[in-house]
Design an enzyme around this catalytic site. Structure first.
Site, PDB file in Angstrom:
ATOM      1  N   ASP A   6     -15.045 -14.881 -20.411  1.00 14.88           N
ATOM      2  CA  ASP A   6     -15.005 -16.135 -19.598  1.00 14.88           C
ATOM      3  C   ASP A   6     -16.269 -17.071 -20.081  1.00 14.88           C
ATOM      4  O   ASP A   6     -16.190 -18.285 -20.376  1.00 14.88           O
ATOM      5  CB  ASP A   6     -14.892 -16.028 -18.005  1.00 14.88           C
ATOM      6  CG  ASP A   6     -13.492 -15.983 -17.472  1.00 14.88           C
ATOM      7  OD1 ASP A   6     -12.690 -15.022 -18.088  1.00 14.88           O
ATOM      8  OD2 ASP A   6     -13.151 -16.414 -16.688  1.00 14.88           O
ATOM      9  N   ASP A  59     -18.034 -17.535  -4.518  1.00 18.70           N
ATOM     10  CA  ASP A  59     -19.340 -17.707  -5.162  1.00 18.70           C
ATOM     11  C   ASP A  59     -19.532 -18.880  -5.601  1.00 18.70           C
ATOM     12  O   ASP A  59     -20.807 -19.320  -5.779  1.00 18.70           O
ATOM     13  CB  ASP A  59     -18.911 -16.595  -6.245  1.00 18.70           C
ATOM     14  CG  ASP A  59     -19.055 -15.203  -5.823  1.00 18.70           C
ATOM     15  OD1 ASP A  59     -19.825 -14.971  -4.878  1.00 18.70           O
ATOM     16  OD2 ASP A  59     -18.622 -14.147  -6.479  1.00 18.70           O
ATOM     17  N   SER A  93     -11.008  -7.720 -10.917  1.00 19.81           N
ATOM     18  CA  SER A  93     -12.446  -7.973 -11.251  1.00 19.81           C
ATOM     19  C   SER A  93     -13.430  -7.368 -10.459  1.00 19.81           C
ATOM     20  O   SER A  93     -13.418  -7.095  -9.214  1.00 19.81           O
ATOM     21  CB  SER A  93     -12.332  -9.563 -11.368  1.00 19.81           C
ATOM     22  OG  SER A  93     -11.723 -10.298 -10.241  1.00 19.81           O
ATOM     23  N   ARG A 115     -26.532 -13.706  -4.145  1.00 20.89           N
ATOM     24  CA  ARG A 115     -26.286 -14.936  -4.675  1.00 20.89           C
ATOM     25  C   ARG A 115     -27.470 -16.135  -4.627  1.00 20.89           C
ATOM     26  O   ARG A 115     -27.821 -16.686  -5.703  1.00 20.89           O
ATOM     27  CB  ARG A 115     -25.076 -15.781  -4.168  1.00 20.89           C
ATOM     28  CG  ARG A 115     -23.783 -15.352  -4.239  1.00 20.89           C
ATOM     29  CD  ARG A 115     -23.683 -14.699  -5.834  1.00 20.89           C
ATOM     30  NE  ARG A 115     -22.243 -14.256  -6.301  1.00 20.89           N
ATOM     31  CZ  ARG A 115     -22.208 -13.156  -7.380  1.00 20.89           C
ATOM     32  NH1 ARG A 115     -23.253 -12.865  -8.047  1.00 20.89           N
ATOM     33  NH2 ARG A 115     -21.145 -12.962  -7.569  1.00 20.89           N
TER      34      ARG A 115
END
Lengths: 415, 415, 415, 415
Positions: free
Chosen positions: A15, A123, A179, A94
């Site tokens: 990606d 996210d 994922s 994050r």
């Protein structure tokens, strides 16, 4: 003529490789950024690939120490948990990554930052709110929310074809049917076959922890020392002692991993209002958090604990989950954590065994809130039982009125 | 001439036998009362003993059904827990027993009730506040808070001598170095050697559950069906299906007991402000509660859950722990439980294995809050990724201001 | 031979004069203590009287500065209020007085402290919990809870006769049909004719404030400057400017008093579970608190305010009311006040008129959370209306599901 | 060929008249909808104008009764208030209007609804979230968020020119330098000159209430009777008695209006994260709410009140403000209001005078929580002062430990 520099969070995967190429195609110059937050990753291969695709520069920032000391440990202090179960492994990472990325962006004169998060997840929100707080004038390029991009790359095949057309090497390994996101604190599994919440995760999905049924038959004991609610020492059965925060965290991970501790499987509520199924392994954080909760029983005042539990912990967890770390309210709530932990000093002795965390005992040299004599049912020292009669009598004033009213109104109280 | 009738909560043990004899000696007539709330007890022997000592009457009341349906199941609906860990097994039983005792007292013309609780514990408060609510004019005789009594019986030997002098038979078994309280939901262990919070409970203390290390090597799967947050069906691996609430609860107990699930060891804060160490086994309640929490992930709205978690659950748990069941505020909070559970309908598939409760999957035929397509990272159906850009932009208005102010004041935001 | 020294909180009134004499009669040596906390009182007369009755010493401590700076101003910062209405005037004073009394007791070698509070009120609890925190080994002598004392002095006549027998002079003024407590922040009226909650307080009861109907016909304008939520400057209409905290508070009092601002009449819930009617005048605190609330609208982040309002303010008010100032939980909650006030900097312009406090405007040179352009309905600057569409779309994901479920179940949503 | 029917919330003013014409221009058929929610408006003129512009139909729905009974009265029961000051007058009206509009849309086969709200305000969110809950498949046309529309009509002149080109009559009265929204509960003023938060509203802005300085010199007394927290009877000084909910509300409005009660001026935090200055007149709601709060002092249990105050009231107010009426969480919170009000039965006697609301007294025939004898400081009936000693002793266990720890650590407790 470049349209300006963009700092892209680059993982080396399909990606973000396509995004890198696409950004170049759009006329941007790209600085590829990768945070080392403890994930298992081939940083050199990522660098090589990024530069091959055309990135001007590849920057790895090691944020493990900040991650452990500034975010994971305070989360332990606060017993942070989202919706009773999720230990916030991804959420914790994050703000640390975002801060590093903004720093790289500023150091390299980037007007924009970019990422490969999808348009439905948490996210994107977590990254972008942090970006905007840290650099309010930053431009965010989110290709998966840009119709031009997501309409062009509607399926995995489109990505593969584009990669091929750009000579981007793609790993031969077959994509897993879910994922993952990994850092020092945890790994997450979601999407793909996990989207059916009734599908049991396959045994080989789990990566960090051994399956409890395969874990050693012999329990392993250890102890954790806390100061003001922070883990400061981990002592293993053999006597091995660790005090450096990152090492302590890593050793706690190793210990929990080999005994299958820290697996979670839940359906949670994303910030954007969609329910989502996630599986997580959070080995070390799980045992350190449990130990911390246990020590609070011995050392923390009841009312301080109640206030912290009802107001601080859920507020903090929600802020973390929703990506609100760099906000006035999270700054405010974080300021409420250390004052709650002044007395949380002591040792917890514990055991891990086939998925279980078991407390063996706890003690504190400095805090005297627990008083064995006073607590003893057999002792009258320092305590007059008649006092309790007065206590109960006063408590019952209001309650007797309640009972009388019920009788008068012929609505007898009942279970 | 009797000073009047007293209804004594009588267990058949040394303490309440001495109290029975002492009350008679004080000139009271005594009705002995014993609640059957699922504890393992020889009710016939207790009756024989009470009558032999001189009780006018011995009354056993079976409250198991009320206990499960009116108190344990709502506790599961509310995910009740005290100080993160304790499932309130003793607290849940107290209002049920108190209500039965008051009923017996009223039916038998007793002006007073009496119990053998110590003067430092929670149970005296729990019983007496319930007594006063249910019968505001009742007189409570609490010998362990009466100086005449507790000064006379300063140690176990005094009790034994008195028992002997009154021809009260005493069990030959050596007293265990801790005390216990048992009911259908749990057994507690406290006092004695457990008063040192660093003493690991001996393996043979635990009674209801097998030690995890001795539990079967083969996991056992099962499923629980919930309607409006209440367990309505338990299906075991072999297909055995239970729907009657008491049977369901007993079977959940049996399942958890044979796999070592439900042990707790904590230092908790008693209502009267003393810290206290307790060990508990709460087998069935543990697995039903975990299953319920899991199903809420799938079926409960995020905001309803957040409100319930932050306000209802801790308020309810504190009220239960402090013996405040029959109070205006607990009536109020109990009224908040069912409206939160309208959508909690579905099935949880789970596994028990050597102390672990593991979710395998969950589903709901009727509730559609979870939408696989919508949740999917790969699908764009019914969702426009651009919307999230607007969502983030609006969320960031306030946050950008925060970041700008920090920059202006030269106090850059940091982790 | 003295039974030891007691430090008595002595007011010069009938009750504490009798207590002083009675303590001497019991064989104690008495140090009379009187706090100057801003009440209108003849300190010299009190001293003369105490010494005449037989006190070893009379100590006045001026605590006005501490009262204003350490307790009243933080209460303004936190917008403290109990049960929506009561501004805690008495509660605020108690820890200040208790701390001064313990200091005097320690300096004078007293093993005990004594007070004249009744056995049903809040003040006994407030004083004693502070005493025990500040000096855990102190002995408290509370005559109005000692049967020997309260049975002997069952009515006012018993007190008067005893006073007469001890040559204690009694003021000739007829006792008012209510009792009062006064300090720099307020005066309270309760008991006597006020115990009927339907009795309107007589006009001549009110002492500090002019009756609104008698207040000037001309409004008076002023402004208050706040820094970090603390009032730092009061500017009156004529330009008079006050910055010293005590002077500022006194001037705010004078201003509110002459315009009849700050009267309260409520039925409140005492800590011991009894309802109680109280009337209060809290002039200066009322206008400073209102001004502070107003400025928070301009300068405080929404979420910080919401957290503070829901968690900090009510916790703090309850702790103050219940006399829990010197507790771990109040120390914890007090630590939460300043971090909430970092941005509360600015000026409020206001007006008082016949009982009303009216905001005229507010501004802040330093805080930029309010942005006139952004707020303007007529401007599009810095804001894209389409963003709101995305915001609403994301907010509605969950809500549409709710509406769909209602339709499917044929339970249409309704007001 | 029509693109389908749209139900437009039409006020008869310039904005919605232009929108009506523009929708027709876009090819839609328009049903004009106007809710009668108590605002002063010329409904016939609006109808005539809408039809003249080209609306297919004009529908007025009288929602005053629902507004008062289903929304305003529950807000009084819950003491709803936003950010300490704002009584939510506009917020309360939105779900009522939205429900009526959706009903009209459905009855007239409209696939879409439209409104004239700006893109920065709260009302767009409130309307649309209600629309989506009530009819999840509805299409919302919000011209002020549509670039095609807002770019075309960038200023008032553009609107006037367009109106002129379409022969839409425009009122000759000069536009006021602020905007208003009115209903039975309140009128709001915002925008224009009010956008500067330091600008004092001009005296002639206020519309519903007389200026306090112009209010009668004679106070006016009245009483309100509540049943289960709902106002059921208003009795004026002359004896006039009103029981019908709408009439009662109107009469309370009239009473407060003629005495200048209910003005508010604040800076508040909009849902979308922008601060906004608003002035409001909420006459009747103000006095009914104050009276209700007062009666709760007399009739509501302390703990029920505390739980309601801390959890229900702020949650409910936030949901109302943010337009979340038709949500699972608001349904949940609304279910918590009536159970809190069972005992709120009685009469409040009060007075209005030049902007002030003054309680004169309160009583309850049925609720006995207030006990004059028990409350009396002079009576010992039914209460043993020694009990309070036990109560304080037990409360101090924890607090003494706190004091001892402070001494041991040489960190003496201090204010």
């Amino acid at each position: 003529m470049s349209k300006g520099k963009v700092c892209l969070a680059y993982s080396g995967g399909l990606d973000t490789s396509v995004i890198l190429a696409w950004l170049l195609e759009q006329g941007y110059e790209v600085i590829a950024f990768l945070a080392n937050i403890g994930q298992e990753e081939d940083f050199e291969a990522a660098e090589k690939k990024a530069l091959a695709i055309g990135a001007t520069k590849f920057v790895v920032v090691d944020v493990r120490k900040e991650f452990v000391e500034k975010v994971c440990f305070p989360a332990i202090q606060a017993n942070a948990v989202y919706e009773n179960v999720y230990l916030l492994g991804t959420s914790l990472a994050r703000p640390v990554i975002a801060q590093a990325q903004i720093k790289v962006a500023e150091e390299n004169g980037c007007f924009a930052v970019s990422h490969g998060c999808t348009g439905k997840g948490n996210d994107q929100v977590r990254f972008e709110l942090s970006f905007y707080a840290l650099k309010p004038d930053v431009v965010v390029i989110a290709p998966w929310r840009d119709p031009e991009f997501f309409n062009r790359f509607a399926g995995r095949n489109d990505l593969l074809e584009y990669a091929s057309s750009k000579d981007i090497p793609v790993a031969q390994t077959k994509a897993k049917p879910w994922s993952t996101d990994e850092n020092l604190a945890h790994i997450s599994f979601e999407a793909g076959i996990l989207e059916n919440p009734d599908t049991t995760p396959p045994k080989d999905m789990w990566k960090l922890t051994v399956d409890p049924t395969d874990a050693p038959n012999t329990p392993e004991d250890f102890s954790v020392v806390f100061e003001q609610g922070l883990p400061v020492k981990l002592v293993l059965a053999g006597g091995k002692t660790i005090t450096d925060p990152v090492d302590l965290f890593l050793e706690a991970n190793a210990l929990a991993r080999r005994h299958g501790v820290g697996r979670i499987d839940i359906v949670e509520n994303r910030f954007i209002g969609i329910k989502s199924r996630g599986c997580y392994e959070t080995p070390g954080l799980t045992i350190l958090r449990y130990a911390h909760i246990d020590l609070e029983g011995l050392t923390l005042d009841r009312e301080v604990r109640a206030i912290r539990d009802q107001f601080v912990t859920p507020s903090y967890a929600k802020q973390l989950y929703n990506g609100m770390y760099f906000t006035p309210e999270c700054e405010y709530v974080r300021a409420m954590i250390p004052p709650s932990q002044k007395t949380v000093n002591g040792v917890v002795r514990a055991r891990v065994y086939k998925g279980n965390f078991i407390v063996l005992g706890r003690s504190s040299d400095t805090e005297k809130l627990y008083d064995e004599t006073e607590s003893s049912m057999d002792e009258l020292t320092g305590f007059s039982p008649e006092d309790t009669s007065g206590f109960i009598a006063v408590q019952s004033i209001r309650i007797k009125k309640y009972g009388e009213a019920a009788r008068e109104k012929n609505q007898p109280l009942d279970l």
